[in-house]
Design an enzyme around this catalytic site. Sequence first.
Site, short mmCIF file in Angstrom:
data_model
loop_
_atom_site.label_atom_id
_atom_site.label_comp_id
_atom_site.label_asym_id
_atom_site.label_seq_id
_atom_site.Cartn_x
_atom_site.Cartn_y
_atom_site.Cartn_z
CB THR A 73 -1.01 -0.02 1.18
OG1 THR A 73 -1.93 1.06 1.04
CG2 THR A 73 -0.31 0.05 2.54
CG ASN A 121 2.53 -7.93 5.91
OD1 ASN A 121 3.25 -6.96 6.08
ND2 ASN A 121 3.00 -9.11 5.57
CB ILE A 177 5.59 -4.29 3.76
CG1 ILE A 177 5.72 -5.79 4.02
CG2 ILE A 177 6.57 -3.49 4.62
CD1 ILE A 177 7.02 -6.34 3.49
CD GLU A 178 1.68 -9.21 1.95
OE1 GLU A 178 0.79 -9.67 2.68
OE2 GLU A 178 2.37 -9.93 1.19
CG MET A 179 -3.56 -5.57 1.27
SD MET A 179 -4.75 -6.91 1.20
CE MET A 179 -6.17 -6.06 0.57
#
Length: 350
Positions: free
Chosen positions: A108, A148, A150-152
């Site tokens: 994101t 997470n 570094i993800e969503m």
Amino acid sequence: MKNLIINTFLIITLLSCNSQKENEIKVENKPKYVVTKEEGRLWIKSNQLFKPVFMLKIDSSTQNLAKFQLGKMLYYEKGLSKNSNISCNSCHNLEKFGVDNEPTSPGTDGVRGGRNSPTSLNAHLHFAQFWDGRAKTVELQAQRPILNPIEMGCPSQSFVIEKVQSNPKYAGLFLKAFPNQLMDYEKLTSTIGYFERFLNTPSRFDKFLANDFEALNEKEKLGLKIYIETGCQSCHNGIALGGSMYETFGKYDNYQKHTTSKKIDNGMFDLTKNENDRFKFKVPSLRNITETYPYFHDGSVTNINEAVKIMAKIQLNKELSESQIEAIVAFLGTLKGEIPEYAKLKNKNS
Ligand code: HEC
Ligand code: HEC
């Protein structure tokens, strides 16, 4: 099924008689096609090692249909990311065989993680999820990327629930899926997993397994034979041709030397701290593999021929010739399946 029985019977007869006139034996339902002894053996062996997948029908009971619809909408929902800019589909694009074809994927905030996004297609068939198997099912897996950083990157479960609750369409579907129940994070994310359980991609190889000997051409059948004889099937087997065990990446040599990976990833060791688990990863599925480049847990190798060559070398200590590699890759091409229409965003019927 009836045809399968007929052919099995024929092939068994074919293998048990020592007649030199094998070419005269014809398969009843395909009068023009003659199955040779060798093909018969390859077919039997393949059915021992692998299993076909089928296109699934969505369960049309009100509750399950609502689960499917909610799970599908959430899969495509960018609102489930902190900056409302990415969804599951950004990294696991269902128009692109469940991947983004990037070595690693931007989250994101545009930050990339250390591992390659595996395909979400057929993932529910694996015995565990992630490269290191740290989630057991697709339902449990779906809880993680949303939170997470570094993800969503959503800050909390309640942040996600509030976002979803504020959308009347989602709130309504949730109540249909879970009558009289309060929305919680576990139930909500389980619908994404429910949707993923319909992401099977039957391919030409499945037709061959069923009993269509003409579904594969000569080169592809040769590739299948080499794949089995070389030993690829000792790890990449079962219904997903993978996803059924963990193995050390680089049994005969350090993988980094061959993949030229920039970062060293210890695989399962980072979870268990057990020295035997260093460089151990889940054996990935090979379904749709020709489409899901780049390869390996860090996306370090782009070319499929190169990936196959490395596998033979460091997993089996074998050197394959260029023509053997080409035949294996031709066989791998037969694992390219059909993406179910109902899973695609533009399909409004489901
Ligand atoms: C920013 C990119 C990104 C987003 C967004 C994302 N994923 Fe992933 N996904 C990954 C990566 C990278 C991995 C592998 C990570 C690992 O193994 O350590 C992964 C692993 C998986 C796996 C395991 C597949 C296998 O073969 O082991 C599934 C299933 C999956 N993701 C589904 C989802 C779902 C469902 C969502 C949305 C809720 C989602 N992902 C969001 C990047 C992403
Ligand atoms: C001893 C077990 C083992 C054997 C034998 C084996 N593999 Fe693998 N294979 C793995 C593991 C483990 C990985 C994941 C490595 C990684 O990226 O961390 C893998 C990864 C792959 C990949 C990349 C998958 C992806 O999604 O990026 C391909 C392609 C592949 N193998 C093909 C083959 C072929 C073809 C053979 C036979 C020549 C073979 N493998 C033999 C264990 C094995």
